[in-house]
Design a protein around this motif. Structure first.
Motif, short mmCIF file in Angstrom:
data_model
loop_
_atom_site.label_atom_id
_atom_site.label_comp_id
_atom_site.label_asym_id
_atom_site.label_seq_id
_atom_site.Cartn_x
_atom_site.Cartn_y
_atom_site.Cartn_z
N GLU A 4 20.45 32.01 44.38
CA GLU A 4 21.27 33.18 44.07
C GLU A 4 20.46 34.45 44.29
O GLU A 4 19.29 34.52 43.91
N ASN A 5 21.08 35.46 44.89
CA ASN A 5 20.44 36.75 45.03
C ASN A 5 20.60 37.53 43.73
O ASN A 5 21.65 37.46 43.08
N ARG A 15 27.94 49.54 43.88
CA ARG A 15 29.09 48.65 44.13
C ARG A 15 30.28 48.91 43.22
O ARG A 15 31.40 48.58 43.59
N VAL A 49 23.19 38.62 38.80
CA VAL A 49 23.42 37.66 39.87
C VAL A 49 24.47 38.29 40.79
O VAL A 49 25.55 38.69 40.34
N GLU A 50 24.12 38.43 42.05
CA GLU A 50 24.98 39.13 43.00
C GLU A 50 26.39 38.56 43.04
O GLU A 50 27.38 39.31 43.06
N SER A 51 26.51 37.24 43.00
CA SER A 51 27.83 36.62 43.08
C SER A 51 28.69 36.97 41.86
O SER A 51 29.92 37.06 41.97
N SER A 52 28.08 37.21 40.70
CA SER A 52 28.86 37.58 39.52
C SER A 52 29.44 38.98 39.67
O SER A 52 30.57 39.24 39.22
N ASP A 54 30.10 40.37 42.68
CA ASP A 54 31.13 40.21 43.72
C ASP A 54 32.42 39.66 43.12
O ASP A 54 33.52 40.12 43.46
N GLU A 55 32.29 38.68 42.23
CA GLU A 55 33.46 38.09 41.58
C GLU A 55 34.16 39.11 40.68
O GLU A 55 35.39 39.20 40.67
N TYR A 56 33.39 39.90 39.95
CA TYR A 56 33.95 40.95 39.10
C TYR A 56 34.78 41.92 39.94
O TYR A 56 35.91 42.26 39.59
#
Length: 70
Positions: A4-5, A15, A49-52, A54-56
């Motif tokens: 994870e990034n 963002r 965590v980058e994916s969290s 992005d998901e938000y």
């Protein structure tokens, strides 16, 4: 398992349309992903965590959010 990034507060603020204080207020209210500590018990450095993030953002867009400050 893919690595994870992690992104720091500056990138998070680029963002989403929130200030640093608004991000931490939303974290405290469980309205925003929680950061993870980058160090020991007394370390203040955190990242998300980058994916969290992005998901938000994806969830906000689906609910009609257009990136405008709340």
């Amino acid at each position: 398992m893919a690595a994870e990034n992690l992104i720091r507060i500056g990138e998070v603020m680029r963002r989403v349309p929130y200030s640093r204080s608004t991000i931490y207020l939303k974290v405290a209210r469980n309205e925003f992903p929680k950061p993870i500590s980058l160090g020991g018990r007394s370390a203040r450095a955190v990242a998300w965590v980058e994916s969290s993030i992005d998901e938000y953002i994806a969830q906000r867009i689906e609910s009609g959010w257009h990136g405008v400050a709340e």
